[in-house]
Design a protein around this motif. Structure first.
Motif, PDB file in Angstrom:
ATOM      1  N   PHE A  38       0.786  -1.683   0.126  1.00  0.00           N
ATOM      2  CA  PHE A  38       0.089  -0.163  -0.039  1.00  0.00           C
ATOM      3  C   PHE A  38       0.986   1.390   0.257  1.00  0.00           C
ATOM      4  CE2 PHE A  38      -2.831  -3.099   2.136  1.00  0.00           C
ATOM      5  CZ  PHE A  38      -3.986  -3.154   1.152  1.00  0.00           C
ATOM      6  N   PHE A  39       2.346   1.256  -0.316  1.00  0.00           N
ATOM      7  CA  PHE A  39       2.837   2.217   0.617  1.00  0.00           C
ATOM      8  C   PHE A  39       3.875   2.244  -0.629  1.00  0.00           C
ATOM      9  CE2 PHE A  39       0.856   2.116   4.732  1.00  0.00           C
ATOM     10  CZ  PHE A  39       0.853   3.434   4.835  1.00  0.00           C
ATOM     11  N   GLU A  40       4.759   3.435  -0.567  1.00  0.00           N
ATOM     12  CA  GLU A  40       6.119   3.255  -2.058  1.00  0.00           C
ATOM     13  C   GLU A  40       6.822   2.334  -1.122  1.00  0.00           C
ATOM     14  OE1 GLU A  40       6.104   5.121  -4.354  1.00  0.00           O
ATOM     15  OE2 GLU A  40       4.162   6.417  -4.174  1.00  0.00           O
ATOM     16  N   LEU A  41       8.091   1.573  -2.795  1.00  0.00           N
ATOM     17  CA  LEU A  41       8.954   1.074  -2.105  1.00  0.00           C
ATOM     18  C   LEU A  41      10.127   0.633  -1.107  1.00  0.00           C
ATOM     19  CD1 LEU A  41      10.103  -2.018  -2.912  1.00  0.00           C
ATOM     20  CD2 LEU A  41      11.318  -1.034  -5.131  1.00  0.00           C
ATOM     21  N   THR A  42      10.248   2.743  -1.644  1.00  0.00           N
ATOM     22  CA  THR A  42      11.670   3.021  -0.053  1.00  0.00           C
ATOM     23  C   THR A  42      10.669   3.276   1.555  1.00  0.00           C
ATOM     24  OG1 THR A  42      10.817   5.107  -0.458  1.00  0.00           O
ATOM     25  CG2 THR A  42      12.901   4.819  -1.826  1.00  0.00           C
ATOM     26  N   GLU A  43       9.246   3.388   1.290  1.00  0.00           N
ATOM     27  CA  GLU A  43       8.960   3.286   2.992  1.00  0.00           C
ATOM     28  C   GLU A  43       9.243   1.638   2.511  1.00  0.00           C
ATOM     29  OE1 GLU A  43       5.281   5.026   1.352  1.00  0.00           O
ATOM     30  OE2 GLU A  43       5.798   7.364   2.173  1.00  0.00           O
ATOM     31  N   ALA A  44       8.687   0.625   2.391  1.00  0.00           N
ATOM     32  CA  ALA A  44       9.064  -0.984   2.597  1.00  0.00           C
ATOM     33  C   ALA A  44       9.961  -0.720   2.417  1.00  0.00           C
ATOM     34  CB  ALA A  44       8.099  -1.551   1.642  1.00  0.00           C
ATOM     35  N   TRP A 143      23.920   4.610  12.107  1.00  0.00           N
ATOM     36  CA  TRP A 143      22.763   4.492  11.780  1.00  0.00           C
ATOM     37  C   TRP A 143      22.839   5.946  10.634  1.00  0.00           C
ATOM     38  CZ3 TRP A 143      17.721   2.476  12.146  1.00  0.00           C
ATOM     39  CH2 TRP A 143      17.121   3.712  11.060  1.00  0.00           C
ATOM     40  N   GLU A 144      23.480   7.030  11.779  1.00  0.00           N
ATOM     41  CA  GLU A 144      23.512   8.133  10.718  1.00  0.00           C
ATOM     42  C   GLU A 144      24.217   7.862   9.126  1.00  0.00           C
ATOM     43  OE1 GLU A 144      22.336  11.052  11.385  1.00  0.00           O
ATOM     44  OE2 GLU A 144      21.324  10.020  13.294  1.00  0.00           O
ATOM     45  N   VAL A 145      24.889   7.331   9.338  1.00  0.00           N
ATOM     46  CA  VAL A 145      26.004   7.014   8.303  1.00  0.00           C
ATOM     47  C   VAL A 145      24.689   6.576   7.518  1.00  0.00           C
ATOM     48  CG1 VAL A 145      27.477   5.943   6.775  1.00  0.00           C
ATOM     49  CG2 VAL A 145      28.206   6.659   9.085  1.00  0.00           C
ATOM     50  N   VAL A 146      23.877   5.620   7.732  1.00  0.00           N
ATOM     51  CA  VAL A 146      23.193   5.378   6.963  1.00  0.00           C
ATOM     52  C   VAL A 146      22.083   5.947   5.991  1.00  0.00           C
ATOM     53  CG1 VAL A 146      20.819   3.448   6.530  1.00  0.00           C
ATOM     54  CG2 VAL A 146      23.076   2.617   7.986  1.00  0.00           C
ATOM     55  N   GLU A 147      21.710   6.838   6.976  1.00  0.00           N
ATOM     56  CA  GLU A 147      20.744   7.916   6.397  1.00  0.00           C
ATOM     57  C   GLU A 147      21.408   8.966   6.017  1.00  0.00           C
ATOM     58  OE1 GLU A 147      20.030  10.085  10.172  1.00  0.00           O
ATOM     59  OE2 GLU A 147      18.125   9.382  10.526  1.00  0.00           O
ATOM     60  N   TRP A 148      22.603   8.611   5.731  1.00  0.00           N
ATOM     61  CA  TRP A 148      22.848   9.959   4.977  1.00  0.00           C
ATOM     62  C   TRP A 148      23.293   9.342   3.695  1.00  0.00           C
ATOM     63  CZ3 TRP A 148      27.490   8.657   1.642  1.00  0.00           C
ATOM     64  CH2 TRP A 148      28.250   9.917   1.387  1.00  0.00           C
ATOM     65  N   THR A 152      21.702  10.519   0.465  1.00  0.00           N
ATOM     66  CA  THR A 152      22.722  10.536  -1.213  1.00  0.00           C
ATOM     67  C   THR A 152      22.286  10.012  -2.509  1.00  0.00           C
ATOM     68  OG1 THR A 152      24.987  11.508   0.952  1.00  0.00           O
ATOM     69  CG2 THR A 152      24.687  10.779  -1.808  1.00  0.00           C
ATOM     70  N   TYR A 153      21.911   8.815  -2.279  1.00  0.00           N
ATOM     71  CA  TYR A 153      22.083   7.919  -3.287  1.00  0.00           C
ATOM     72  C   TYR A 153      20.388   7.301  -3.173  1.00  0.00           C
ATOM     73  CZ  TYR A 153      27.184   7.963  -2.826  1.00  0.00           C
ATOM     74  OH  TYR A 153      28.486   8.413  -2.842  1.00  0.00           O
ATOM     75  N   VAL A 154      19.364   7.351  -2.132  1.00  0.00           N
ATOM     76  CA  VAL A 154      18.728   6.831  -2.490  1.00  0.00           C
ATOM     77  C   VAL A 154      16.746   8.192  -2.495  1.00  0.00           C
ATOM     78  CG1 VAL A 154      16.530   5.646  -1.933  1.00  0.00           C
ATOM     79  CG2 VAL A 154      18.773   4.738  -1.445  1.00  0.00           C
TER      80      VAL A 154
END
Length: 207
Positions: A38-44, A143-148, A152-154
């Protein structure tokens, strides 16, 4: 022959609290498929990223209340991103970082205790507080690295600023510190799950 962690995972729940913890975990896993449908792929994908954390307490043989708290906090953290609570509620991000960083630091400490690298929970107080806090800070950096990377790329929808990063690390470290006190005083795993390490026996008697 199965490993102890696999034995923990396939072991049937015992009692009401363990059953509730497992039902919460199942709900978290099912929520991924709901997001996928029901939502976007990035949210899943955000929810999928938290799935290992939802399962880790079961593998580690943690007692049901810490298990349920960790799993619930990760479910809330993931769905908060889906419903954009981090940007619509100014203080929500800090609350989630406080709880999740502390909970994941506890899980990391329990894992290290299982392999005999640190004293078992509820034994050496100073080591428990210091190591849990350090683990929380380290996980916060990851976690902050993953967020960055995600920003940056997603997708640019991920909220990343200097002030946000620093505040997240500070609040997460405080959460890990508070949870370190719990590790120091509360047995967080079933008694048969964390054998005493011969190298650490001398530490368990320290105040």
């Amino acid at each position: 022959m199965t490993t102890p962690m696999i034995d923990n995972f396939i072991r049937p729940p015992r009692g009401l609290t363990e059953t509730v913890a497992d039902l919460i975990r199942i709900g978290g896993v099912l929520s991924f498929f709901v997001a996928l449908a029901f939502f976007e792929l990035t949210e899943a994908a955000v929810i999928a990223f938290t799935l290992p954390g939802m399962l880790i307490a079961r593998f580690l043989g943690m007692t049901p209340i810490p298990d349920a708290i960790l799993t619930t906090s990760l479910i809330i953290a993931a769905w908060s991103n889906v419903f954009e609570l981090y940007t619509s509620i100014a203080w929500w991000d800090m609350v989630i970082h406080f709880i999740c960083a502390g909970g994941l630091a506890v899980a990391a400490y329990v894992y290290l205790a299982r392999i005999g690298a640190v004293p078992p929970p509820g034994t050496h107080r100073v080591a428990a507080i210091a190591l849990t806090t350090s683990l929380g800070l380290s996980l916060g950096v990851l976690w902050e690295v993953v967020e960055w990377v995600g920003f940056t790329y997603v997708t640019s929808q991920i909220y990343v600023t200097y002030e946000d990063t620093i505040s997240d690390l500070v609040v997460g470290g405080l959460g890990a510190l508070v949870c370190g006190v719990a590790v120091a005083h509360v047995p967080l795993v079933r008694e048969e799950q964390v054998p005493a390490s011969p190298q650490l026996e001398c530490l368990s008697t320290s105040p």
